[in-house]
Design an enzyme around this catalytic site. Structure first.
Site, PDB file in Angstrom:
ATOM      1  N   LYS A  23      25.574  25.258  -8.377  1.00  0.00           N
ATOM      2  CA  LYS A  23      26.881  24.439  -8.720  1.00  0.00           C
ATOM      3  C   LYS A  23      26.384  22.970  -8.967  1.00  0.00           C
ATOM      4  O   LYS A  23      26.782  22.301  -9.866  1.00  0.00           O
ATOM      5  CB  LYS A  23      27.560  24.286  -7.450  1.00  0.00           C
ATOM      6  N   ASN A  24      25.347  22.409  -8.349  1.00  0.00           N
ATOM      7  CA  ASN A  24      25.049  20.739  -8.437  1.00  0.00           C
ATOM      8  C   ASN A  24      24.224  20.744  -9.670  1.00  0.00           C
ATOM      9  O   ASN A  24      23.654  19.593 -10.004  1.00  0.00           O
ATOM     10  CB  ASN A  24      24.360  20.460  -7.275  1.00  0.00           C
ATOM     11  N   ARG A 124      31.289   7.670   0.384  1.00  0.00           N
ATOM     12  CA  ARG A 124      30.635   8.015  -0.917  1.00  0.00           C
ATOM     13  C   ARG A 124      31.030   7.164  -2.056  1.00  0.00           C
ATOM     14  O   ARG A 124      31.936   7.248  -2.964  1.00  0.00           O
ATOM     15  CB  ARG A 124      31.285   9.434  -1.333  1.00  0.00           C
ATOM     16  N   ASP A 127      28.565   2.509  -6.226  1.00  0.00           N
ATOM     17  CA  ASP A 127      27.740   0.994  -6.456  1.00  0.00           C
ATOM     18  C   ASP A 127      26.548   1.278  -7.335  1.00  0.00           C
ATOM     19  O   ASP A 127      26.349   0.606  -8.160  1.00  0.00           O
ATOM     20  CB  ASP A 127      27.902   0.189  -5.519  1.00  0.00           C
ATOM     21  N   ASP A 309      23.521  19.298   2.549  1.00  0.00           N
ATOM     22  CA  ASP A 309      24.173  20.496   2.155  1.00  0.00           C
ATOM     23  C   ASP A 309      23.950  21.726   3.031  1.00  0.00           C
ATOM     24  O   ASP A 309      24.499  22.750   2.813  1.00  0.00           O
ATOM     25  CB  ASP A 309      24.287  20.890   0.502  1.00  0.00           C
ATOM     26  N   VAL A 331      22.175  11.298   5.689  1.00  0.00           N
ATOM     27  CA  VAL A 331      22.382  11.122   4.103  1.00  0.00           C
ATOM     28  C   VAL A 331      24.010  10.635   4.046  1.00  0.00           C
ATOM     29  O   VAL A 331      24.234   9.442   3.469  1.00  0.00           O
ATOM     30  CB  VAL A 331      22.151  12.128   3.160  1.00  0.00           C
ATOM     31  N   ARG A 401      35.257  26.331  -4.016  1.00  0.00           N
ATOM     32  CA  ARG A 401      34.743  25.488  -5.023  1.00  0.00           C
ATOM     33  C   ARG A 401      33.193  25.756  -5.298  1.00  0.00           C
ATOM     34  O   ARG A 401      32.994  25.428  -6.144  1.00  0.00           O
ATOM     35  CB  ARG A 401      34.784  24.018  -4.448  1.00  0.00           C
TER      36      ARG A 401
HETATM   37  C1  UD1 Z   1      24.948  15.168  -4.521  1.00  0.00           C
HETATM   38  C2  UD1 Z   1      25.563  16.498  -4.599  1.00  0.00           C
HETATM   39  C3  UD1 Z   1      26.040  16.752  -2.909  1.00  0.00           C
HETATM   40  C4  UD1 Z   1      24.891  16.417  -1.971  1.00  0.00           C
HETATM   41  C5  UD1 Z   1      24.430  15.078  -2.156  1.00  0.00           C
HETATM   42  C6  UD1 Z   1      23.239  14.542  -1.629  1.00  0.00           C
HETATM   43  C7  UD1 Z   1      26.418  17.211  -6.455  1.00  0.00           C
HETATM   44  C8  UD1 Z   1      27.486  17.582  -7.768  1.00  0.00           C
HETATM   45  N1  UD1 Z   1      26.774  16.761  -5.279  1.00  0.00           N
HETATM   46  O1  UD1 Z   1      26.228  14.315  -4.309  1.00  0.00           O
HETATM   47  O2  UD1 Z   1      26.611  18.224  -2.801  1.00  0.00           O
HETATM   48  O3  UD1 Z   1      25.461  16.544  -0.694  1.00  0.00           O
HETATM   49  O4  UD1 Z   1      24.015  14.838  -3.756  1.00  0.00           O
HETATM   50  O5  UD1 Z   1      22.202  15.589  -1.724  1.00  0.00           O
HETATM   51  O6  UD1 Z   1      25.347  17.349  -7.101  1.00  0.00           O
HETATM   52  N2  UD1 Z   1      25.495   6.588  -2.430  1.00  0.00           N
HETATM   53  C9  UD1 Z   1      25.834   4.933  -2.504  1.00  0.00           C
HETATM   54  N3  UD1 Z   1      25.966   4.384  -3.644  1.00  0.00           N
HETATM   55  C10 UD1 Z   1      26.215   5.189  -4.699  1.00  0.00           C
HETATM   56  C11 UD1 Z   1      26.034   6.532  -4.860  1.00  0.00           C
HETATM   57  C12 UD1 Z   1      25.575   7.140  -3.512  1.00  0.00           C
HETATM   58  O7  UD1 Z   1      25.705   4.234  -1.577  1.00  0.00           O
HETATM   59  O8  UD1 Z   1      26.501   4.575  -5.844  1.00  0.00           O
HETATM   60  C13 UD1 Z   1      25.343   6.751  -0.927  1.00  0.00           C
HETATM   61  C14 UD1 Z   1      26.176   8.007  -0.537  1.00  0.00           C
HETATM   62  O9  UD1 Z   1      27.397   7.365   0.024  1.00  0.00           O
HETATM   63  C15 UD1 Z   1      25.572   8.863   0.431  1.00  0.00           C
HETATM   64  C16 UD1 Z   1      24.208   8.825  -0.417  1.00  0.00           C
HETATM   65  O10 UD1 Z   1      24.114   7.709  -1.165  1.00  0.00           O
HETATM   66  O11 UD1 Z   1      25.498   8.218   1.637  1.00  0.00           O
HETATM   67  C17 UD1 Z   1      23.875   9.850  -1.089  1.00  0.00           C
HETATM   68  O12 UD1 Z   1      24.793  10.262  -2.123  1.00  0.00           O
HETATM   69  P1  UD1 Z   1      24.223  11.002  -3.456  1.00  0.00           P
HETATM   70  O13 UD1 Z   1      22.842  11.279  -3.437  1.00  0.00           O
HETATM   71  O14 UD1 Z   1      24.749   9.915  -4.454  1.00  0.00           O
HETATM   72  O15 UD1 Z   1      25.304  12.207  -3.534  1.00  0.00           O
HETATM   73  P2  UD1 Z   1      26.078  13.010  -4.656  1.00  0.00           P
HETATM   74  O16 UD1 Z   1      25.437  12.750  -5.828  1.00  0.00           O
HETATM   75  O17 UD1 Z   1      27.527  12.347  -4.555  1.00  0.00           O
END
Ligand code: UD1
Length: 425
Positions: A23-24, A124, A127, A309, A331, A401
């Site tokens: 999925k991811n 989430r 930024d 996950d 995370v 999902r």
């Molecule tokens: C992706 C996966 C999700 C998985 C996660 C971590 C997909 C579609 N989803 O989510 O299943 O749980 O990776 O392995 O691939 N963060 C910030 N600012 C940002 C972006 C992220 O602070 O701009 C923080 C988030 O709040 C969180 C951490 O970084 O605490 C990790 O998030 P991120 O790696 O971005 O996860 P996703 O890409 O949303």
């Protein structure tokens, strides 16, 4: 119509299961098809509601798609993009839809997207995505719950991510595909799904090096061309079936799985006394009857650490292991949504800030519970497989999902799961 699972007590799960495409990995690859302006053929695509949501969004933007579900082949043509703006209704269904921002910015110089929804696991923010776009020369504007990014032309830059965010790495990488000169992305995520995305883009003519390491270099190209790409197997789905084998003290052979991608999970399973064998046809996961399941401490981390996950699914397993386990979630904030429901099933779990302390008990109890998000839902299904009585799980649209036919595939291994419509009174 809403549905629920009714899960009867099960013995050991035994047999063989084919793991679906990730999925991811497929969601960012679908977003990336916007860059090609051509026809892409994506294979090994899982039949998930998240994939359907992403296709709806791409069609809204002007793409044409057709999905041969039984063959797992999705054809998507992004020649004609008619808008740079996504609606709240479409984006609210799926957080990963924010991944169309980088490709739209690169392809049409502008994107307007509502702040994303998705699993209820912490705040989430986005930024890091936006800082990356700004570093490439985009103007970023927030108003009325929408983010608008604009840049007639992007220019390569050196970008250091404060945290190795998966989504930010993917979005910035896609935005930089046509940027003038070289973009260097440092402290980026190294998840296998990032490598899959880079492989798709390179096959379509992009120039991306270093995906899978913490520094990715992208040299801007003028355009991309049609391509065919096969999605990697889902390491989280594989991990979930591995826990299904462990929690029922069963014996399951997983086929179509990359052993390297599930290493953090197999290492933990070995630590709690589950036998893992890498065979030619797949990975065999089984309980060793001469040894009981024992506790272990787990800390979630970006890849190649233990995946967030898989945290909820392991919590169900540790709830049935001998001794005390401590699971620390580093995370995401608020990713212990399953705890209250597992406690209804008799689990002994206490939360202390970002850690959960679990005292294992021999058997969980059947109860009525509700899935709050995808992985929490999977953890409840696993817990129900160990329970001594019937469990009813509501909110299973969250499970659909990210897992295709989880009920049928577990039933093929010996589970007794019924999917029934919920009567609305
Ligand atoms: C992706 C996966 C999700 C998985 C996660 C971590 C997909 C579609 N989803 O989510 O299943 O749980 O990776 O392995 O691939 N963060 C910030 N600012 C940002 C972006 C992220 O602070 O701009 C923080 C988030 O709040 C969180 C951490 O970084 O605490 C990790 O998030 P991120 O790696 O971005 O996860 P996703 O890409 O949303």
């Amino acid at each position: 119509m809403a549905e629920k699972f009714i899960i009867e007590p099960t013995g050991r799960l035994m047999g063989r299961v084919e793991i679906a495409g990730a999925k991811n990995a497929v969601l960012p690859v679908l977003a990336a098809t916007l860059l090609t302006g051509a026809r892409s053929v994506i294979q090994n695509v899982p039949d998930l509601s998240d994939v359907e949501s992403m296709c709806c969004l791409l069609e809204f933007l002007g793409a044409k798609s057709s999905f041969n579900k039984s063959g797992g082949e999705l054809i998507i043509d992004t020649d004609n993009i008619t808008t740079y703006e996504a609606t709240y209704e479409l984006v609210g269904r799926l957080r990963a839809s924010f991944l169309v921002m980088g490709p739209l910015l690169a392809r049409v110089g502008r994107a307007k997207i509502p702040l994303p929804g998705g699993c209820a696991i912490g705040s989430r923010p986005v930024d890091l995505h936006l800082k990356g776009f700004a570093a490439l020369g985009a103007e970023v504007d927030h108003s009325h719950g929408y983010v608008t990014v604009t840049a007639p032309k992007l220019t390569g830059a050196k970008i250091y991510l404060d945290f190795p965010s998966v989504g930010a790495t993917e979005n910035i990488m896609m935005a930089a595909v046509f940027a003038k000169g070289k973009t260097i992305l440092e402290n980026c995520a190294v998840e296998p799904e990032i490598v899959d995305l880079a492989n798709f883009l390179n096959a379509a003519g992009a120039n991306i090096r270093g995906a899978g390491t913490d520094t990715i270099k992208i040299v801007g190209v003028n355009d991309l061309h049609p391509t065919t790409h096969s999605i990697i197997p889902d390491r989280i789905e594989a991990g979930t079936f591995m826990v299904a084998a462990a929690i029922t003290r069963g014996d399951i052979l997983l086929c179509n799985v990359m052993a390297d991608h599930v290493k953090p999970v197999t290492a933990k399973l070995k630590e709690v006394n589950i036998l893992i064998e890498e065979l030619e046809g797949g990975i065999r996961v089984r309980h060793d009857p001469s040894q009981g399941l024992i506790s272990a401490d787990i800390k979630t981390l970006p890849y190649p650490g233990f995946p967030t996950d898989m945290q909820a699914q392991f919590m169900s397993l540790m709830a049935t292991a001998q001794g005390t386990s401590i699971i620390t979630e580093t995370v995401f904030e608020n990713r212990f949504m399953q705890v209250g429901e597992l406690k209804r099933m008799g689990a002994d779990i206490k939360i202390d800030s970002r850690s959960a302390v679990i005292e294992g008990i021999p058997r969980l109890a059947g109860a009525q519970v509700t899935a709050s998000d995808l992985r929490a839902g999977a953890s409840l299904v696993l817990a129900a497989l160990n329970a001594d009585d019937v469990t009813e799980i509501n909110g299973i649209h969250h499970i659909d999902r990210g897992y295709f036919n989880l009920d049928t595939r577990l039933n093929n291994l010996g589970a007794k799961i019924k999917r029934v419509e919920v009567e609305v009174k």
